[in-house]
Design an enzyme around this catalytic site. Structure first.
Site, PDB file in Angstrom:
ATOM      1  N   SER A  47       4.504 -17.190 -80.306  1.00 40.46           N
ATOM      2  CA  SER A  47       3.283 -16.211 -80.350  1.00 40.46           C
ATOM      3  C   SER A  47       3.993 -15.087 -79.756  1.00 40.46           C
ATOM      4  O   SER A  47       3.556 -13.887 -80.062  1.00 40.46           O
ATOM      5  CB  SER A  47       2.266 -16.757 -79.369  1.00 40.46           C
ATOM      6  N   ASP A  66       3.750 -17.765 -67.977  1.00 42.25           N
ATOM      7  CA  ASP A  66       4.181 -18.930 -68.138  1.00 42.25           C
ATOM      8  C   ASP A  66       5.045 -19.593 -66.975  1.00 42.25           C
ATOM      9  O   ASP A  66       5.639 -19.013 -66.850  1.00 42.25           O
ATOM     10  CB  ASP A  66       4.843 -19.400 -69.511  1.00 42.25           C
ATOM     11  N   GLY A  70       5.892 -26.845 -68.731  1.00 43.89           N
ATOM     12  CA  GLY A  70       5.196 -27.592 -69.704  1.00 43.89           C
ATOM     13  C   GLY A  70       3.721 -27.820 -69.473  1.00 43.89           C
ATOM     14  O   GLY A  70       3.239 -27.960 -68.158  1.00 43.89           O
ATOM     15  N   ASP A 136      -3.370 -19.476 -74.200  1.00 46.30           N
ATOM     16  CA  ASP A 136      -3.124 -20.379 -74.801  1.00 46.30           C
ATOM     17  C   ASP A 136      -2.088 -21.177 -73.593  1.00 46.30           C
ATOM     18  O   ASP A 136      -1.039 -21.857 -74.089  1.00 46.30           O
ATOM     19  CB  ASP A 136      -2.146 -19.957 -76.218  1.00 46.30           C
ATOM     20  N   HIS A 139      -4.131 -26.882 -71.492  1.00 39.02           N
ATOM     21  CA  HIS A 139      -5.692 -27.259 -72.167  1.00 39.02           C
ATOM     22  C   HIS A 139      -6.453 -28.187 -71.321  1.00 39.02           C
ATOM     23  O   HIS A 139      -7.335 -28.845 -71.775  1.00 39.02           O
ATOM     24  CB  HIS A 139      -5.178 -27.873 -73.477  1.00 39.02           C
ATOM     25  N   HIS A 164      -6.580 -19.714 -78.214  1.00 45.76           N
ATOM     26  CA  HIS A 164      -6.102 -20.563 -79.226  1.00 45.76           C
ATOM     27  C   HIS A 164      -6.579 -21.984 -79.052  1.00 45.76           C
ATOM     28  O   HIS A 164      -6.977 -22.425 -78.057  1.00 45.76           O
ATOM     29  CB  HIS A 164      -4.652 -20.558 -79.031  1.00 45.76           C
TER      30      HIS A 164
END
Length: 205
Positions: A47, A66, A70, A136, A139, A164
């Protein structure tokens, strides 16, 4: 695809569909005229290439946030674990080296500013208005809520909020991104724009 990218995007690890990437590029091309842009959840840079290429055209910065450890689903033993991104010496995921390689190959080192941090910590002393925020990241409900509440207020009027992995049907995917999409829709702060595949979009009023 109607846009030209500086790298073969199919060679970059990631979970972004082509139509979603093109939409990110097109919205960032306009939004970056208002101010710098921010993405939350860069992973290996797929992205980031779309967003960064658009920002570069307007000589704007893309902040790429980020922690590069992960998300939940990337951990050892989980569904989307990638052993190539696992550092056995410390037994942790580490996508930052791959991300930096992607930025170098895409000639975006002078456009993209990596922020290696959690979303909450990075936002703690943030003060820069943004032309676009793309969420993004993790989640889980906690991660998605944190991303939305930490960053949505920095979007300038006319700027873009993109989220996203919007799945209204729980059978299709996790609900945390959809839940913050509903928050944005109900907030009165945004105009809803057409969704592209699983990419939810709003314009700040």
């Amino acid at each position: 695809m109607s846009i030209t990218l500086p790298i073969n995007i199919d060679s970059v690890k990631g979970f972004l569909a082509a139509d979603e990437g093109e939409a990110l590029y097109q919205y960032a091309l306009t939004a970056s005229k208002l101010g710098p842009c921010l993405e939350i959840g860069s992973y290996c840079g797929k992205s980031t290439v779309y967003l960064g290429t658009a920002c570069k055209e307007n000589n704007r910065t893309l902040f790429a946030l980020d922690h590069h450890r992960g998300s939940e689903e990337h951990q050892l033993g989980e569904e989307y674990h990638d052993p190539d991104l696992y550092d056995t010496s410390i037994e942790l995921m580490d996508s930052f080296k791959t991300f930096r390689t992607t930025m170098r190959l895409a000639d975006l080192d002078d456009t993209v500013v990596p922020i290696v941090s959690s979303s909450l910590i990075a936002s703690r002393d943030w003060a820069t208005p943004l032309g676009m925020v793309f969420i993004d990241g993790g989640h889980s409900e906690e991660a998605a809520q944190t991303d939305y509440r930490s960053w949505s207020s920095f979007i300038k009027p006319g700027g873009i909020l993109a989220i996203h992995d919007i799945f209204p049907n729980p059978e299709d995917g996790g609900q945390a991104p959809y839940n913050i999409w509903k928050l944005a829709k109900a907030s009165g702060l945004f105009e809803e724009l057409p969704t592209v595949n699983t990419l939810g979009l709003f314009r700040r009023l």
